[in-house]
Design an enzyme around this catalytic site. Structure first.
Site, mmCIF file in Angstrom:
data_model
loop_
_atom_site.group_PDB
_atom_site.id
_atom_site.type_symbol
_atom_site.label_atom_id
_atom_site.label_comp_id
_atom_site.label_asym_id
_atom_site.label_seq_id
_atom_site.Cartn_x
_atom_site.Cartn_y
_atom_site.Cartn_z
ATOM 1 N N PRO A 34 -36.821 57.317 -5.114
ATOM 2 C CA PRO A 34 -35.976 58.635 -4.726
ATOM 3 C C PRO A 34 -34.884 58.757 -3.901
ATOM 4 C CG PRO A 34 -38.555 58.647 -4.747
ATOM 5 C CD PRO A 34 -37.966 57.263 -4.926
ATOM 6 N N GLU A 35 -33.835 59.403 -4.164
ATOM 7 C CA GLU A 35 -33.093 59.595 -3.305
ATOM 8 C C GLU A 35 -33.200 60.847 -2.528
ATOM 9 O OE1 GLU A 35 -28.975 59.344 -4.926
ATOM 10 O OE2 GLU A 35 -29.590 58.034 -6.710
ATOM 11 N N LYS B 123 -34.373 58.896 3.210
ATOM 12 C CA LYS B 123 -35.259 58.622 2.287
ATOM 13 C C LYS B 123 -36.519 58.383 3.082
ATOM 14 C CE LYS B 123 -31.913 56.367 -0.793
ATOM 15 N NZ LYS B 123 -31.912 55.023 -1.661
ATOM 16 N N ARG C 124 -26.873 45.772 -6.728
ATOM 17 C CA ARG C 124 -27.184 47.031 -7.676
ATOM 18 C C ARG C 124 -26.236 47.284 -8.785
ATOM 19 N NH1 ARG C 124 -30.338 50.222 -4.217
ATOM 20 N NH2 ARG C 124 -31.050 51.232 -6.356
#
Length: 269
Positions: free
Chosen positions: A2-3, A52, A258
């Protein structure tokens, strides 16, 4: 993972459900049993989101710190509390509502010093009114690292994750591999303002939408995006598809461990 917008939504939700109430806290799984005993029976004073990370602040200057990581998930409902099912790390219950946490990377009790250490190691959070974007730019302005990697560095910009980093760079027309030192103060101010606006909209909507009005499915008479993350985006998870602005195929490649997505025409290197 989750951001930041998701964590800020959770903080607001948990505050509305439990702030000012005396709560029962336990750990049916057992992995948080010692921590649960420290806050069980205390009153929740407030909640806090930073990047986060989520903090539940209890009276007695104790806080429960949660980092959901890749697999963590909260669920909640109205009383009575259901029987525990599965690997339940933490359960919180009040007189009206309950909250369950499964699979987090971190679930631990902090004292005020530990909570401040967490804040001190995180960068500027675009969703916090006390954020200092100038502190982030001081590090970016002297760095030869790609701006994509710098946006993803939680010690520089807290809460910005993979989707927001890819999308805000597209909207700025910046190549993700642009060295931070070449962004410039005006470029950074524009990036920060756009990131803050997008993340605030994410908090309000509960999903990440980054396309301008002229590029929505309705305006372009195209099918809505179908993806488990939801939301309408320009480049994230759209490799090989036409750019919504210019029609060029969206590219994908690895960077900083990423997946990076960009339009070669709209974001020339």
């Amino acid at each position: 993972m989750p951001e930041g917008h998701t964590i800020h939504r959770l903080a607001a939700q948990h505050r509305a459900l439990f702030a000012g109430r005396r709560l029962a806290v336990d750990s049916p799984q057992g992995r948080f049993a010692a921590g649960a005993r420290l806050v069980d029976g205390r009153t929740l004073r407030d909640t806090e989101a930073y990047g986060k990370h989520l903090l539940h602040h209890y009276d007695g200057d104790l806080s429960v710190h949660v980092h959901l990581g890749l697999y963590g998930k909260f669920s909640d409902g109205e009383a009575p509390v259901p029987a525990p099912v599965g690997q339940l790390r933490m359960r919180v219950s009040g007189d009206r509502h309950w909250l369950e946490l499964r699979g987090p990377t971190a679930c631990e009790v902090f004292d005020p010093v530990q909570a401040q250490r967490l804040r001190d190691r995180l960068g500027a959070d675009p969703l916090r009114d006390d954020a200092d974007p100038a502190s982030a730019f001081r590090r970016i302005a002297t760095s030869t690292k790609p701006i994509f990697a710098l946006l993803m560095d939680q010690s520089i910009v807290a809460g910005c994750g993979l989707i927001y980093a890819n999308e805000v760079l597209f909207r700025a027309g910046l190549s993700p591999t642009t060295p931070g030192r070449l962004v410039g103060s005006d470029g950074w101010d524009a990036l920060w303002a756009d990131l803050r606006a997008l993340m605030k909209e994410g908090v309000a909507r509960g999903r990440i939408d980054t396309v301008h009005t002229v590029h929505t499915p309705e305006a372009m008479r195209r099918a809505p995006r179908v993806d488990r993350h939801g939301g309408e985006v320009y480049v994230y998870r759209r490799p090989g598809q036409p750019c919504l602005v210019c029609g060029t195929e969206v590219s994908r490649g690895p960077l900083a461990g990423r997946n990076l997505y960009w339009c070669p025409a709209c974001q020339p290197g």
